[in-house]
Design a protein around this motif. Structure first.
Motif, mmCIF file in Angstrom:
data_model
loop_
_atom_site.group_PDB
_atom_site.id
_atom_site.type_symbol
_atom_site.label_atom_id
_atom_site.label_comp_id
_atom_site.label_asym_id
_atom_site.label_seq_id
_atom_site.Cartn_x
_atom_site.Cartn_y
_atom_site.Cartn_z
ATOM 1 N N THR A 53 158.995 11.513 71.822
ATOM 2 C CA THR A 53 158.244 12.303 70.804
ATOM 3 C C THR A 53 159.606 12.009 70.005
ATOM 4 O O THR A 53 160.673 11.767 69.828
ATOM 5 C CB THR A 53 158.715 13.810 70.917
ATOM 6 O OG1 THR A 53 160.159 14.002 71.297
ATOM 7 C CG2 THR A 53 158.456 13.901 73.000
ATOM 8 N N PHE A 55 161.845 13.547 69.177
ATOM 9 C CA PHE A 55 163.121 14.778 69.425
ATOM 10 C C PHE A 55 163.099 14.309 70.201
ATOM 11 O O PHE A 55 165.097 14.966 70.758
ATOM 12 C CB PHE A 55 162.919 15.895 69.350
ATOM 13 C CG PHE A 55 161.872 17.004 68.344
ATOM 14 C CD1 PHE A 55 162.995 17.603 67.427
ATOM 15 C CD2 PHE A 55 160.388 17.681 68.519
ATOM 16 C CE1 PHE A 55 161.853 17.849 66.357
ATOM 17 C CE2 PHE A 55 160.248 18.427 67.703
ATOM 18 C CZ PHE A 55 161.079 18.449 65.682
ATOM 19 N N TYR A 119 161.098 24.421 68.180
ATOM 20 C CA TYR A 119 161.394 23.955 70.168
ATOM 21 C C TYR A 119 161.749 25.319 71.167
ATOM 22 O O TYR A 119 162.049 25.262 71.967
ATOM 23 C CB TYR A 119 161.433 22.790 69.975
ATOM 24 C CG TYR A 119 163.086 22.183 69.136
ATOM 25 C CD1 TYR A 119 163.866 23.117 69.445
ATOM 26 C CD2 TYR A 119 162.861 21.577 68.166
ATOM 27 C CE1 TYR A 119 165.497 22.318 68.699
ATOM 28 C CE2 TYR A 119 163.617 21.497 66.901
ATOM 29 C CZ TYR A 119 164.669 22.379 67.310
ATOM 30 O OH TYR A 119 166.315 21.418 66.536
ATOM 31 N N PRO A 123 158.445 26.852 72.855
ATOM 32 C CA PRO A 123 159.180 25.288 73.157
ATOM 33 C C PRO A 123 157.277 24.847 73.973
ATOM 34 O O PRO A 123 157.119 23.760 74.171
ATOM 35 C CB PRO A 123 159.350 25.228 74.195
ATOM 36 C CG PRO A 123 159.881 26.541 74.456
ATOM 37 C CD PRO A 123 159.816 28.021 73.161
ATOM 38 N N CYS A 126 155.195 23.333 71.152
ATOM 39 C CA CYS A 126 155.699 22.095 71.150
ATOM 40 C C CYS A 126 155.906 20.782 72.050
ATOM 41 O O CYS A 126 155.239 19.916 71.827
ATOM 42 C CB CYS A 126 157.100 22.260 70.717
ATOM 43 S SG CYS A 126 158.284 21.302 70.018
ATOM 44 N N CYS A 127 155.822 21.929 73.506
ATOM 45 C CA CYS A 127 155.519 20.776 74.459
ATOM 46 C C CYS A 127 153.939 20.297 74.471
ATOM 47 O O CYS A 127 153.755 18.872 74.567
ATOM 48 C CB CYS A 127 155.923 21.156 75.915
ATOM 49 S SG CYS A 127 157.495 20.947 76.213
ATOM 50 N N LEU A 130 153.186 17.528 71.036
ATOM 51 C CA LEU A 130 154.072 16.241 71.103
ATOM 52 C C LEU A 130 154.336 16.018 72.594
ATOM 53 O O LEU A 130 154.497 14.926 72.859
ATOM 54 C CB LEU A 130 155.798 16.870 71.216
ATOM 55 C CG LEU A 130 155.657 17.312 69.481
ATOM 56 C CD1 LEU A 130 156.915 16.986 69.163
ATOM 57 C CD2 LEU A 130 154.508 16.138 68.178
ATOM 58 N N LYS A 131 154.097 15.932 73.818
ATOM 59 C CA LYS A 131 153.806 15.887 75.445
ATOM 60 C C LYS A 131 152.521 15.073 76.208
ATOM 61 O O LYS A 131 152.027 14.696 76.386
ATOM 62 C CB LYS A 131 154.743 16.739 75.701
ATOM 63 C CG LYS A 131 156.680 15.857 75.830
ATOM 64 C CD LYS A 131 158.083 16.927 76.294
ATOM 65 C CE LYS A 131 158.085 15.859 77.198
ATOM 66 N NZ LYS A 131 159.761 16.279 77.683
ATOM 67 N N CYS A 210 166.753 20.465 73.540
ATOM 68 C CA CYS A 210 166.224 21.186 75.340
ATOM 69 C C CYS A 210 166.459 20.665 76.218
ATOM 70 O O CYS A 210 166.084 20.992 77.560
ATOM 71 C CB CYS A 210 164.658 20.922 75.202
ATOM 72 S SG CYS A 210 163.494 21.490 73.841
ATOM 73 N N TRP A 223 165.293 22.961 78.562
ATOM 74 C CA TRP A 223 164.771 24.305 77.745
ATOM 75 C C TRP A 223 165.855 25.971 77.860
ATOM 76 O O TRP A 223 165.260 26.476 78.087
ATOM 77 C CB TRP A 223 163.998 24.855 78.420
ATOM 78 C CG TRP A 223 162.167 23.133 78.253
ATOM 79 C CD1 TRP A 223 162.610 23.849 76.601
ATOM 80 C CD2 TRP A 223 162.357 22.526 78.926
ATOM 81 N NE1 TRP A 223 161.413 22.198 77.075
ATOM 82 C CE2 TRP A 223 161.381 21.914 77.644
ATOM 83 C CE3 TRP A 223 161.847 22.601 80.380
ATOM 84 C CZ2 TRP A 223 160.124 21.028 79.042
ATOM 85 C CZ3 TRP A 223 161.361 21.554 80.964
ATOM 86 C CH2 TRP A 223 160.517 20.338 80.241
HETATM 87 S S1 SF4 Z 1 160.991 19.320 75.223
HETATM 88 FE FE1 SF4 Z 1 159.366 19.848 74.198
HETATM 89 S S2 SF4 Z 1 159.990 21.245 73.178
HETATM 90 FE FE2 SF4 Z 1 161.696 20.697 73.629
HETATM 91 S S3 SF4 Z 1 161.946 19.193 71.694
HETATM 92 FE FE3 SF4 Z 1 160.124 17.665 73.296
HETATM 93 S S4 SF4 Z 1 158.472 18.465 73.052
HETATM 94 FE FE4 SF4 Z 1 159.351 20.214 72.245
#
Ligand code: SF4
Length: 242
Positions: A53, A55, A119, A123, A126-127, A130-131, A210, A223
């Motif tokens: 990601t 981040f 995030y 979150p 966001c996850c 991105l994940k 996170c 988190w």
């Molecule tokens: S762990 Fe999840 S919530 Fe945190 S920045 Fe990465 S994708 Fe976003």
């Protein structure tokens, strides 16, 4: 530990026979590195993929590039982005860019409405963007995927099984019963260079905003101060088949 390694190899070898379309997921954390190392001792050509990601800390991109070359992983990296980040530019990597518009829109919306980054405020979303969704793309053409999930990492990981079937996608967790100490012993024995953040006290690595060092359980630093403290991004809890 030797018996566990032997067993992990048997589990992977059996999965290779049953599921020709198989890949190993690698976050480039300590558990992933052990899983990939063991899997490649069974099959040096097993597919390795990673979901990154925007981040992730720069150290993770650096480490990914370095270990991809050092271990000749020929990894495929999936990332939600409009262009390949500088830290992932390397001829030895295949980087698959996934559309960024939905995340950009949602992140801007959350920030405009709450004054907080997505995030922090949401979150889970966001996850997801991105994940989880990128992992769905990564496994879309696979029959099975191999992960570095372990039972003792945190409160959310106690009940997983060595082989799971979620919506027809098989998940193989060959190092499920390894302890944290056994992971470090394997890494030391095999001379695998660990991600530099472990020397700063981190026990579980994720995106930079996170992840924190320390914790009673390994995933306690994930988190913190959010609704999903010590929890899961979703790739192991949700069905990845569309
Ligand atoms: S762990 Fe999840 S919530 Fe945190 S920045 Fe990465 S994708 Fe976003």
């Amino acid at each position: 530990m030797d018996e566990k390694v032997t067993h992990a190899k048997e589990v992977i070898a059996d999965a290779l026979k049953r599921y020709p379309k198989i890949g190993v997921a690698c976050s480039f954390g300590k558990d992933s590195m052990v899983t990939v190392h063991i899997a490649r001792e069974v099959d040096p050509n097993i597919k390795v993929f990673s979901v990154m990601t925007r981040f992730k800390p720069p150290e993770t991109y650096d480490y990914l590039r370095k270990m991809n070359r050092k271990m000749n992983l020929r990894a495929t990296v999936y990332i939600v982005a409009n262009s390949v980040p500088e830290g992932l530019k390397d001829d030895a990597l295949e980087v698959v860019l996934l559309p960024s518009a939905e995340f950009d829109k949602k992140a801007s919306q959350v920030e405009a409405e709450t004054g907080q980054a997505i995030y922090k405020r949401d979150p889970d979303e966001c996850c997801r963007l991105l994940k989880v969704d990128p992992t769905k793309v990564a496994v879309a053409n696979l029959d099975a995927w191999v992960t570095g999930l372990r039972n003792t990492e945190g409160r959310t990981r106690e009940d997983y099984q060595e082989v799971e079937n979620k919506g027809g996608l098989i998940k193989i967790n060959p190092i499920l019963t390894f302890t944290e100490a056994e992971i470090w012993k394997y890494i030391a024995t095999k001379g695998i260079e660990p991600h530099p953040w472990y020397s700063k006290g981190y026990r579980s690595l994720g995106c930079a905003p996170c992840s924190r060092p320390g914790g009673v359980l390994e995933r306690d630093g994930r988190w913190q101060d959010t609704s999903k403290c010590g929890g899961e991004c979703g790739i192991h809890t949700q069905t990845l088949r569309a």
